[in-house]
Design a protein around this motif. Structure first.
Motif, PDB file in Angstrom:
ATOM      1  N   GLY A 136      57.617 -86.160 -27.476  1.00  0.00           N
ATOM      2  CA  GLY A 136      58.416 -87.358 -27.267  1.00  0.00           C
ATOM      3  C   GLY A 136      57.603 -88.510 -26.718  1.00  0.00           C
ATOM      4  O   GLY A 136      56.390 -88.456 -26.592  1.00  0.00           O
ATOM      5  N   VAL A 137      58.319 -89.560 -26.367  1.00  0.00           N
ATOM      6  CA  VAL A 137      57.726 -90.784 -25.854  1.00  0.00           C
ATOM      7  C   VAL A 137      57.765 -90.745 -24.334  1.00  0.00           C
ATOM      8  O   VAL A 137      58.739 -90.302 -23.738  1.00  0.00           O
ATOM      9  CB  VAL A 137      58.519 -92.006 -26.371  1.00  0.00           C
ATOM     10  N   GLY A 148      60.142 -92.481 -14.116  1.00  0.00           N
ATOM     11  CA  GLY A 148      59.326 -92.098 -15.258  1.00  0.00           C
ATOM     12  C   GLY A 148      60.211 -91.441 -16.301  1.00  0.00           C
ATOM     13  O   GLY A 148      61.021 -90.576 -15.975  1.00  0.00           O
ATOM     14  N   LEU A 149      60.090 -91.857 -17.529  1.00  0.00           N
ATOM     15  CA  LEU A 149      60.826 -91.240 -18.631  1.00  0.00           C
ATOM     16  C   LEU A 149      59.828 -90.401 -19.400  1.00  0.00           C
ATOM     17  O   LEU A 149      58.824 -90.921 -19.881  1.00  0.00           O
ATOM     18  CB  LEU A 149      61.442 -92.305 -19.542  1.00  0.00           C
ATOM     19  N   ARG A 150      60.100 -89.111 -19.523  1.00  0.00           N
ATOM     20  CA  ARG A 150      59.164 -88.174 -20.135  1.00  0.00           C
ATOM     21  C   ARG A 150      59.802 -87.474 -21.334  1.00  0.00           C
ATOM     22  O   ARG A 150      60.943 -87.036 -21.275  1.00  0.00           O
ATOM     23  CB  ARG A 150      58.709 -87.121 -19.125  1.00  0.00           C
ATOM     24  N   ASN A 151      59.016 -87.365 -22.394  1.00  0.00           N
ATOM     25  CA  ASN A 151      59.389 -86.617 -23.585  1.00  0.00           C
ATOM     26  C   ASN A 151      60.727 -87.080 -24.178  1.00  0.00           C
ATOM     27  O   ASN A 151      61.578 -86.270 -24.525  1.00  0.00           O
ATOM     28  CB  ASN A 151      59.425 -85.113 -23.266  1.00  0.00           C
ATOM     29  N   VAL A 152      60.910 -88.388 -24.304  1.00  0.00           N
ATOM     30  CA  VAL A 152      62.156 -88.938 -24.855  1.00  0.00           C
ATOM     31  C   VAL A 152      62.185 -88.686 -26.355  1.00  0.00           C
ATOM     32  O   VAL A 152      61.282 -89.097 -27.082  1.00  0.00           O
ATOM     33  CB  VAL A 152      62.284 -90.450 -24.565  1.00  0.00           C
ATOM     34  N   GLN A 153      63.237 -87.995 -26.802  1.00  0.00           N
ATOM     35  CA  GLN A 153      63.446 -87.696 -28.217  1.00  0.00           C
ATOM     36  C   GLN A 153      64.927 -87.828 -28.536  1.00  0.00           C
ATOM     37  O   GLN A 153      65.763 -87.740 -27.636  1.00  0.00           O
ATOM     38  CB  GLN A 153      63.031 -86.260 -28.551  1.00  0.00           C
ATOM     39  N   VAL A 154      65.242 -88.005 -29.791  1.00  0.00           N
ATOM     40  CA  VAL A 154      66.620 -88.037 -30.246  1.00  0.00           C
ATOM     41  C   VAL A 154      66.777 -86.940 -31.287  1.00  0.00           C
ATOM     42  O   VAL A 154      65.972 -86.836 -32.216  1.00  0.00           O
ATOM     43  CB  VAL A 154      66.993 -89.415 -30.842  1.00  0.00           C
ATOM     44  N   ILE A 155      67.810 -86.110 -31.119  1.00  0.00           N
ATOM     45  CA  ILE A 155      68.115 -85.060 -32.082  1.00  0.00           C
ATOM     46  C   ILE A 155      69.325 -85.533 -32.878  1.00  0.00           C
ATOM     47  O   ILE A 155      70.319 -85.966 -32.293  1.00  0.00           O
ATOM     48  CB  ILE A 155      68.462 -83.725 -31.366  1.00  0.00           C
ATOM     49  N   SER A 156      69.255 -85.463 -34.205  1.00  0.00           N
ATOM     50  CA  SER A 156      70.329 -86.001 -35.035  1.00  0.00           C
ATOM     51  C   SER A 156      70.611 -85.115 -36.240  1.00  0.00           C
ATOM     52  O   SER A 156      69.713 -84.455 -36.755  1.00  0.00           O
ATOM     53  CB  SER A 156      69.954 -87.397 -35.527  1.00  0.00           C
ATOM     54  N   THR A 211      63.309 -99.919 -22.927  1.00  0.00           N
ATOM     55  CA  THR A 211      63.611 -99.496 -24.295  1.00  0.00           C
ATOM     56  C   THR A 211      62.393 -98.781 -24.864  1.00  0.00           C
ATOM     57  O   THR A 211      61.264 -99.222 -24.673  1.00  0.00           O
ATOM     58  CB  THR A 211      63.951-100.715 -25.176  1.00  0.00           C
ATOM     59  N   VAL A 212      62.632 -97.671 -25.561  1.00  0.00           N
ATOM     60  CA  VAL A 212      61.566 -96.929 -26.224  1.00  0.00           C
ATOM     61  C   VAL A 212      61.930 -96.762 -27.694  1.00  0.00           C
ATOM     62  O   VAL A 212      63.088 -96.874 -28.077  1.00  0.00           O
ATOM     63  CB  VAL A 212      61.331 -95.538 -25.585  1.00  0.00           C
ATOM     64  N   HIS A 213      60.936 -96.501 -28.498  1.00  0.00           N
ATOM     65  CA  HIS A 213      61.139 -96.155 -29.902  1.00  0.00           C
ATOM     66  C   HIS A 213      60.917 -94.649 -29.989  1.00  0.00           C
ATOM     67  O   HIS A 213      59.781 -94.189 -30.027  1.00  0.00           O
ATOM     68  CB  HIS A 213      60.170 -96.918 -30.806  1.00  0.00           C
ATOM     69  N   ALA A 214      62.016 -93.910 -29.997  1.00  0.00           N
ATOM     70  CA  ALA A 214      61.943 -92.450 -29.942  1.00  0.00           C
ATOM     71  C   ALA A 214      61.973 -91.848 -31.336  1.00  0.00           C
ATOM     72  O   ALA A 214      62.666 -92.343 -32.234  1.00  0.00           O
ATOM     73  CB  ALA A 214      63.100 -91.898 -29.122  1.00  0.00           C
ATOM     74  N   LEU A 215      61.246 -90.756 -31.484  1.00  0.00           N
ATOM     75  CA  LEU A 215      61.249 -89.997 -32.725  1.00  0.00           C
ATOM     76  C   LEU A 215      62.589 -89.288 -32.877  1.00  0.00           C
ATOM     77  O   LEU A 215      63.112 -88.725 -31.920  1.00  0.00           O
ATOM     78  CB  LEU A 215      60.117 -88.967 -32.713  1.00  0.00           C
ATOM     79  N   VAL A 216      63.147 -89.324 -34.078  1.00  0.00           N
ATOM     80  CA  VAL A 216      64.395 -88.628 -34.372  1.00  0.00           C
ATOM     81  C   VAL A 216      64.051 -87.305 -35.034  1.00  0.00           C
ATOM     82  O   VAL A 216      63.401 -87.270 -36.079  1.00  0.00           O
ATOM     83  CB  VAL A 216      65.315 -89.458 -35.293  1.00  0.00           C
TER      84      VAL A 216
END
Length: 185
Positions: A38-39, A47-55, A137-142
């Motif tokens: 993640g981001v 701290g924002l760690r391993n930000v991901q989106v599951i879809s 704001t982050v650009h997270a991988l889906v």
């Protein structure tokens, strides 16, 4: 003949020694690489760690992340937007303790979005708003909801409630009544 063999050995031995010596060299990298997909970013002391989106690619999405607080006061995550949609914080604001962490995801505090345009394999903007820390704001991988993320989405996606007028029209249509243009009392 002996001279030719000696010359060959003088030329070959250093090359072999250098080649063999290179096999055991382990070059250290110059920076730290996280063991996640993640981001990572910062929002003040959060701290924002391993930000991901599951879809599922059909409008339902879940945010997965770990929030850390290195500040001197507690904070809380009060809102998350996935693309243009405000996500549902299932248990309300997520508290982030001083010198502690808070996980968001399927087995922690759920942050689910519905009617979200988030196609697996692409990125989507995710905005985090906190009580005290600046929004970021982050650009997270889906990621697709499969494999280790197969159970990440909510069991029953929440759909927008129908308005009472739509329910009444649906019932009238089942009874065979024709809708009229006359106002009802």
């Amino acid at each position: 003949m002996k001279v030719a063999v000696r010359r060959l050995l003088v030329a070959v031995v250093p090359v072999l020694l250098l080649g063999a010596a290179g096999c055991s060299i382990h070059e250290q990298t110059q920076r730290w690489y996280p063991a996640d997909n993640g981001v990572n970013t910062e929002a003040g002391d959060i701290g924002l760690r391993n930000v991901q989106v599951i879809s599922d690619g059909e409008g339902t999405a879940t945010v997965v992340a770990t929030l850390t607080n290195r500040g001197t006061s507690e904070d809380e995550l009060v809102e998350v937007r996935i693309g243009d949609v405000t996500a549902d914080l299932a248990d309300g604001p997520v508290e982030i303790p001083v010198s502690g962490i808070a996980d968001i995801g399927p087995e922690a505090d759920r942050v689910d979005g519905f009617d979200v345009e988030a196609d697996p394999g692409h990125t989507v903007t995710v905005e985090f708003r906190f009580g005290a820390a600046p929004r970021t704001t982050v650009h997270a991988l889906v990621r697709p909801a499969e494999g280790q993320y197969a159970e990440a989405l909510p069991a029953e996606p929440r759909r927008p409630a129908e308005t009472p007028d739509e329910d009444q029209q649906g019932d009238e249509g089942q009874q065979g009544d024709e809708p009229t243009d006359e106002p009802t009392e």
